[in-house]
Design a protein around this motif. Structure first.
Motif, PDB file in Angstrom:
ATOM      1  N   TRP A 106       0.804  -1.293  -0.021  1.00 43.96           N
ATOM      2  CA  TRP A 106       0.041   0.163  -0.102  1.00 43.96           C
ATOM      3  C   TRP A 106       0.841   1.395  -0.015  1.00 43.96           C
ATOM      4  O   TRP A 106       0.393   2.148  -0.667  1.00 43.96           O
ATOM      5  N   LEU A 107       2.051   1.198   0.763  1.00 40.41           N
ATOM      6  CA  LEU A 107       2.932   2.519   0.924  1.00 40.41           C
ATOM      7  C   LEU A 107       3.585   2.603  -0.576  1.00 40.41           C
ATOM      8  O   LEU A 107       3.494   3.620  -1.221  1.00 40.41           O
ATOM      9  N   ALA A 108       3.845   1.536  -1.322  1.00 39.27           N
ATOM     10  CA  ALA A 108       4.531   1.753  -2.321  1.00 39.27           C
ATOM     11  C   ALA A 108       3.284   2.070  -3.653  1.00 39.27           C
ATOM     12  O   ALA A 108       3.883   2.931  -4.501  1.00 39.27           O
ATOM     13  N   TRP A 109       2.270   1.825  -3.443  1.00 39.64           N
ATOM     14  CA  TRP A 109       1.266   2.275  -4.363  1.00 39.64           C
ATOM     15  C   TRP A 109       1.047   3.800  -4.517  1.00 39.64           C
ATOM     16  O   TRP A 109       0.930   4.490  -5.137  1.00 39.64           O
ATOM     17  N   ASN A 110       0.965   4.174  -3.178  1.00 38.99           N
ATOM     18  CA  ASN A 110       0.621   5.576  -2.906  1.00 38.99           C
ATOM     19  C   ASN A 110       1.763   6.419  -3.361  1.00 38.99           C
ATOM     20  O   ASN A 110       1.542   7.555  -3.954  1.00 38.99           O
ATOM     21  N   GLN A 111       2.951   5.820  -2.904  1.00 43.21           N
ATOM     22  CA  GLN A 111       4.010   6.630  -3.508  1.00 43.21           C
ATOM     23  C   GLN A 111       4.141   6.650  -4.893  1.00 43.21           C
ATOM     24  O   GLN A 111       4.452   7.805  -5.538  1.00 43.21           O
ATOM     25  N   LEU A 112       3.961   5.557  -5.550  1.00 40.81           N
ATOM     26  CA  LEU A 112       3.908   5.665  -6.972  1.00 40.81           C
ATOM     27  C   LEU A 112       2.861   6.692  -7.744  1.00 40.81           C
ATOM     28  O   LEU A 112       3.076   7.321  -8.748  1.00 40.81           O
ATOM     29  N   GLN A 113       1.806   6.709  -7.028  1.00 41.49           N
ATOM     30  CA  GLN A 113       0.520   7.498  -7.699  1.00 41.49           C
ATOM     31  C   GLN A 113       1.116   9.051  -7.350  1.00 41.49           C
ATOM     32  O   GLN A 113       0.627   9.760  -8.424  1.00 41.49           O
ATOM     33  N   PHE A 114       1.696   9.317  -6.102  1.00 39.06           N
ATOM     34  CA  PHE A 114       2.061  10.702  -6.007  1.00 39.06           C
ATOM     35  C   PHE A 114       3.235  11.195  -7.117  1.00 39.06           C
ATOM     36  O   PHE A 114       3.216  12.161  -7.591  1.00 39.06           O
ATOM     37  N   ALA A 115       4.257  10.077  -7.119  1.00 40.31           N
ATOM     38  CA  ALA A 115       5.235  10.444  -8.067  1.00 40.31           C
ATOM     39  C   ALA A 115       4.607  10.628  -9.585  1.00 40.31           C
ATOM     40  O   ALA A 115       5.145  11.644 -10.546  1.00 40.31           O
ATOM     41  N   ARG A 116       3.812   9.889 -10.125  1.00 39.09           N
ATOM     42  CA  ARG A 116       3.222  10.037 -11.417  1.00 39.09           C
ATOM     43  C   ARG A 116       2.496  11.479 -11.400  1.00 39.09           C
ATOM     44  O   ARG A 116       2.594  12.220 -12.322  1.00 39.09           O
ATOM     45  N   ALA A 117       1.639  12.101 -10.429  1.00 36.78           N
ATOM     46  CA  ALA A 117       1.040  13.270 -10.445  1.00 36.78           C
ATOM     47  C   ALA A 117       2.152  14.333 -10.402  1.00 36.78           C
ATOM     48  O   ALA A 117       1.900  15.316 -11.052  1.00 36.78           O
ATOM     49  N   ALA A 118       3.170  14.165  -9.697  1.00 38.27           N
ATOM     50  CA  ALA A 118       4.166  15.292  -9.533  1.00 38.27           C
ATOM     51  C   ALA A 118       4.869  15.422 -10.994  1.00 38.27           C
ATOM     52  O   ALA A 118       5.267  16.461 -11.396  1.00 38.27           O
ATOM     53  N   LYS A 119       4.959  14.111 -11.754  1.00 40.36           N
ATOM     54  CA  LYS A 119       5.763  14.215 -13.053  1.00 40.36           C
ATOM     55  C   LYS A 119       4.829  14.789 -14.019  1.00 40.36           C
ATOM     56  O   LYS A 119       5.119  15.684 -14.980  1.00 40.36           O
ATOM     57  N   ALA A 120       3.450  15.007 -13.795  1.00 43.03           N
ATOM     58  CA  ALA A 120       2.541  15.440 -14.701  1.00 43.03           C
ATOM     59  C   ALA A 120       2.389  16.717 -14.131  1.00 43.03           C
ATOM     60  O   ALA A 120       1.479  17.429 -14.989  1.00 43.03           O
ATOM     61  N   GLY A 121       3.052  17.299 -13.359  1.00 40.00           N
ATOM     62  CA  GLY A 121       2.712  18.653 -12.901  1.00 40.00           C
ATOM     63  C   GLY A 121       1.457  19.064 -11.952  1.00 40.00           C
ATOM     64  O   GLY A 121       1.009  20.232 -12.066  1.00 40.00           O
TER      65      GLY A 121
END
Length: 496
Positions: A106-121
């Motif tokens: 669950w931690l890895a999934w949330n971190q991945l989702q935030f990283a994708r949103a940050a990459k998209a600005g």
């Protein structure tokens, strides 16, 4: 694994007490010393956890050496959950591992989702990453904030980098995954981050005392992201109204902050010491130092006196000359003087062979007043020579005296004996757990020898002997049983 799970429970209990103390002190500390000092209170749970990981105190109980036979060592077996008919600790350990894996996923999934949103600005302002943390801002950062607001926002994020907050949050996220079953750890994870943000706010306001209004407006303009950031620092997960309200408070003086840090240091060291002292000590049974017992030398027998010379013959009544009687000279016969006996030395305890054996003594059952000795020897599956020599006593079932040697092997010989009238049921195992695939039994008479064929194919030679208990052994058993009961009484309140 089961023992590791038990240690984990003790560690979580200490952390829960420390978290409760921090939750009670954080608000008064913030009013007296400021937000930056109050954030330092969260070092108390860490110090409590470290105190639980340190080696426990060692309590040595002295046992008279005269009550121990030559070549033997005192062995104590504590009453643990392993002695229960059904040990649930392996099942609990499996459930704990399952929860850890699910929490990490669950931690890895949330971190991945935030990283994708940050990459998209579409995420930020925030600090993301652990090994190489960096500041991320949304695409509309320059258009949404004024130059003054951008300055204080970036100062806030760089304050996180200077304070090493990303690694702290990563360790906190990992601790939450490992201790997922402890509500106190989840409480600590949430409020530690809140106090962390308040501490950064206090640092920025101290550096930019005239930018309080711009700082508050920047907080209100920050877009609240719906995705959490496990490994990083983000504004969205914290109460903005409380942060804006605290901006109006004056910055505490340097002297007050130093006084607060000293109070936290005293609380941390004192609390860690109290946790370490409250842990049950490791009990070690040791013998008194060997004493010299001198035997007085035997007196040499007095040599026999020489036999008296025969009396001279009486003179004849006439005056005739006669030859003198021969004189017999005998040398005294000297008996050999015996050498004094050697000095007797009581055997010292061989400390390197002493073992704390669990779930072994309770497997033996000896009739009151009897002492049953079992000697076993054989070769382990890896070729090492094994032997064990233990004596069980009918006056108590807490421990057995003896020693064992495994010669560097991962296997060890453990035995148990049940006295049934004239018969002795002896069980031999290659481990203290007495696993069925490593255990065999034999029915012997006292003072007899037999061979046990284990399921692994090893032949173990077993010899038995039965004698009466001595008064010293009975008294020693009562004393050690009382000591063990006292230590178990100290442990129960902590686990309760």
């Amino acid at each position: 694994m089961a023992e590791l799970f038990s240690d984990l429970l003790d560690l979580n209990l200490a952390m829960a007490v420390a978290v409760a103390a921090v939750m009670a002190l954080r608000l008064p500390a913030r009013r007296l010393f400021g937000a930056r000092v109050a954030y330092g209170l969260w070092s108390l749970p860490l110090l409590a956890a470290l105190a639980m990981l340190l080696p426990a105190r060692v309590l040595t109980i002295r046992v008279p050496a005269a009550s121990v036979e030559a070549g033997q060592a005192s062995v104590v077996s504590g009453t643990t959950l392993a002695n229960a008919p059904v040990d649930i600790r392996p099942y609990l350990a499996g459930l704990w591992l399952l929860g850890v894996v699910a929490s990490l996923a669950w931690l890895a999934w949330n971190q991945l989702q935030f990283a994708r949103a940050a990459k998209a600005g579409k995420a930020g302002p925030a600090v993301i990453g652990v090994l190489r943390p960096r500041v991320v801002v949304p695409d509309d950062f320059e258009g949404r904030y004024t130059p003054r607001e951008r300055e204080v926002v970036l100062a806030h994020e760089h304050a996180h980098l200077q304070r090493r907050d990303p690694p702290v949050n990563a360790l906190m996220a990992l601790a939450t995954c490992v201790n997922w079953f402890n509500p106190a750890v989840h409480v600590m994870s949430r409020w530690l981050r809140i106090d962390q943000e308040l501490a950064c706010d206090a640092g920025v306001v101290a550096a930019y005392p005239k930018a309080r209004r711009a700082y508050a407006e920047a907080m209100l303009k920050t877009q609240l992201a719906t995705r959490p950031l496990p490994l990083g620092c983000h504004w969205a997960a914290h109460p903005l109204a409380q942060r804006v309200r605290l901006l109006s408070r004056p910055t505490p003086s340097r002297f007050r902050r130093l006084a607060g840090l000293c109070c936290i240091a005293v609380l941390g060291l004192g609390g860690a010491s109290a946790v370490w002292v409250s842990r049950p000590p490791d009990v070690v049974m040791a013998l008194d130092p060997p004493r010299l017992v001198e035997t007085p030398p035997a007196r040499a027998p007095r040599p026999p006196s020489a036999p008296a010379a025969p009396p001279a013959p009486k003179a004849a009544p006439h005056r005739a000359l006669t030859a003198p009687a021969p004189v017999v000279v005998t040398e005294p016969i000297l008996a050999p003087v015996p050498e004094p006996p050697p000095v007797a030395i009581e055997p010292p305890m061989q400390m390197h062979r002493a073992r704390i054996i669990h779930a072994v003594a309770d497997r033996s059952q000896v009739q009151p007043g009897s002492a049953v000795r079992v000697v076993a020897s054989g070769v382990a599956p890896d070729g090492a020579h094994l032997w064990a020599d233990f004596t069980a006593f009918g006056s108590q079932r807490l421990y057995r005296k003896g020693a064992y040697e495994r010669g560097g092997s991962r296997y060890s010989l453990f035995t148990s004996v049940v006295q049934q009238g004239e018969r002795l049921l002896v069980t031999v195992s290659l481990g203290r757990g007495f696993r069925p695939d490593q255990t065999g039994s034999i029915d012997l008479l006292p003072n007899h020898t037999g061979v046990v064929r284990l399921p692994t194919g090893q032949d173990i030679v077993v010899s038995t002997s039965v004698r009466a208990e001595t008064p010293d052994e009975i008294e020693e058993g009562h004393q050690l049983t009382a000591y063990q009961a006292m230590f178990e009484g100290m442990r129960r309140p902590e686990r309760g």
